[in-house]
Design an enzyme around this catalytic site. Structure first.
Site, PDB file in Angstrom:
ATOM      1  N   GLU A   1      55.951  10.594  64.524  1.00  0.00           N
ATOM      2  CA  GLU A   1      56.838   9.701  64.439  1.00  0.00           C
ATOM      3  C   GLU A   1      56.747   8.686  65.545  1.00  0.00           C
ATOM      4  O   GLU A   1      56.269   9.588  66.548  1.00  0.00           O
ATOM      5  CB  GLU A   1      57.953  10.869  64.523  1.00  0.00           C
ATOM      6  CG  GLU A   1      58.989  10.148  64.376  1.00  0.00           C
ATOM      7  CD  GLU A   1      60.259  10.874  65.170  1.00  0.00           C
ATOM      8  OE1 GLU A   1      61.630  10.773  64.915  1.00  0.00           O
ATOM      9  OE2 GLU A   1      60.027  12.132  65.459  1.00  0.00           O
TER      10      GLU A   1
ATOM     11  N   LYS B   1      64.773   7.649  58.539  1.00  0.00           N
ATOM     12  CA  LYS B   1      65.524   8.280  59.284  1.00  0.00           C
ATOM     13  C   LYS B   1      67.479   8.855  58.532  1.00  0.00           C
ATOM     14  O   LYS B   1      67.974   7.998  59.668  1.00  0.00           O
ATOM     15  CB  LYS B   1      65.042   8.695  60.477  1.00  0.00           C
ATOM     16  CG  LYS B   1      65.329  10.453  61.300  1.00  0.00           C
ATOM     17  CD  LYS B   1      64.882  10.435  62.374  1.00  0.00           C
ATOM     18  CE  LYS B   1      64.889  11.861  63.255  1.00  0.00           C
ATOM     19  NZ  LYS B   1      64.183  11.979  64.721  1.00  0.00           N
TER      20      LYS B   1
ATOM     21  N   CYS C   1      60.785  13.868  60.942  1.00  0.00           N
ATOM     22  CA  CYS C   1      61.386  15.416  62.651  1.00  0.00           C
ATOM     23  C   CYS C   1      62.717  15.761  62.089  1.00  0.00           C
ATOM     24  O   CYS C   1      63.053  16.783  61.678  1.00  0.00           O
ATOM     25  CB  CYS C   1      61.549  14.039  63.563  1.00  0.00           C
ATOM     26  SG  CYS C   1      61.615  15.544  65.149  1.00  0.00           S
TER      27      CYS C   1
END
Length: 298
Positions: free
Chosen positions: A45, A119, A156
């Site tokens: 990331e 995300k 994440c």
């Protein structure tokens, strides 16, 4: 078309202050992974820089890159074309003035963009001030068709939410990649560090088991000091790993070394596990309407 076993590669790396240096080093690692047989490779990331979300600073929005004019994507597209690999490339996306995403693009072996994920779950914790920078994604949980089957990526903080992994599986994903930037606060590592890292591994192994698919998490390493607190900073714990459809760890990197982690993905293994643990068959979809509510108040 039956997909044969193939090798995936995870690039666990340190992230320097200079974007060009990080892109060059990422390209070097991708080439090495490809030379060792990896056909699908994932970078960590926001690998173009240190993890800048340790502080809130409007000047840092200048680091964002438009999807259609991204230096990071252009560089990795060239490497994908050169190595004939599929690459998951995370980047800080500028969508419009004041509108930014934490994103990952899938680049195919011709250097073309196959897909984009933004995300969905955005954290706001000490030294992880992502809500200041990122708008939650609006593309949903997607999976992309490739010669290696359908592949998906979340990012994440998405790791902690079973709904995202489930929806990726329902989209047909056989491998779910999680580019990551996660680590310890130095002041709590001694008392909480082992439990935190174990929880991170365990929840993702659970996604692999519950969905009968491979899960691959790729993290950065190294200590990155806080720009505002000389006693702060984050020690990224590496530990990139691949879990098979039964949650077995088939490959794992150390906590503190740059590593090219390779693992074989065997679609027959996925088929066998799902036949014996048919969780998708036995889901009671008519009873899950409460999942679309924030909380089931009495």
């Amino acid at each position: 078309m039956k997909v044969q076993p193939f090798t995936i590669g995870l690039v666990q790396m340190r992230c320097a202050a200079d974007r060009t240096e990080n892109l060059d080093r990422a390209a070097h690692f991708v080439r090495e992974a490809a030379d060792r047989g990896a056909r699908v490779i994932c970078l960590p990331e926001l690998f173009q820089s240190p993890y800048f979300c340790q502080m809130e600073d409007t000047a840092l929005f200048d680091r964002a890159e438009p999807f259609d004019d991204s230096p990071s994507l252009r560089a990795m597209q060239a490497v994908a074309r050169e190595t004939r690999t599929y690459l998951f490339v995370p980047f800080f996306e500028r969508r419009a003035a004041g509108l930014y995403h934490n994103s990952v693009a899938l680049v195919d072996d011709r250097g073309d963009i196959r897909g984009l994920y933004r995300k969905m779950h955005i954290p706001d914790d000490p030294a992880y001030y992502e809500k200041f920078y990122f708008t939650p994604g609006d593309l949903g949980f997607v999976a992309f068709d490739t010669p290696y089957g359908r592949l998906a990526s979340l990012i994440c903080w998405d790791q902690w939410f079973p709904e995202g992994a489930r929806l990726a599986a329902l989209r047909g994903a056989t491998v779910l990649f999680y580019p990551t930037a996660i680590g310890w606060h130095p002041y709590e590592k001694e008392t909480h560090g082992a439990a935190q890292r174990d929880a991170w591994r365990t929840v993702q192994r659970g996604h692999a088991i519950a969905n009968g698919m491979y899960v691959a998490a790729v993290n950065r390493i190294g200590f990155e000091p806080s720009p505002t607190d000389e006693l702060g900073g984050l020690e990224f714990w590496g530990s990139s790993f691949v879990a098979d459809p039964q949650g077995v760890i088939v490959a794992e990197a150390p906590t503190d070394e740059e590593t090219i982690l390779l693992a074989e993905v065997n679609p027959s293994r996925l088929e066998d596990v799902r036949r014996n643990w048919p969780f998708l068959r036995d889901r009671r979809i008519e009873a899950y309407d409460g999942l679309t509510r924030r909380f089931l108040d009495s």
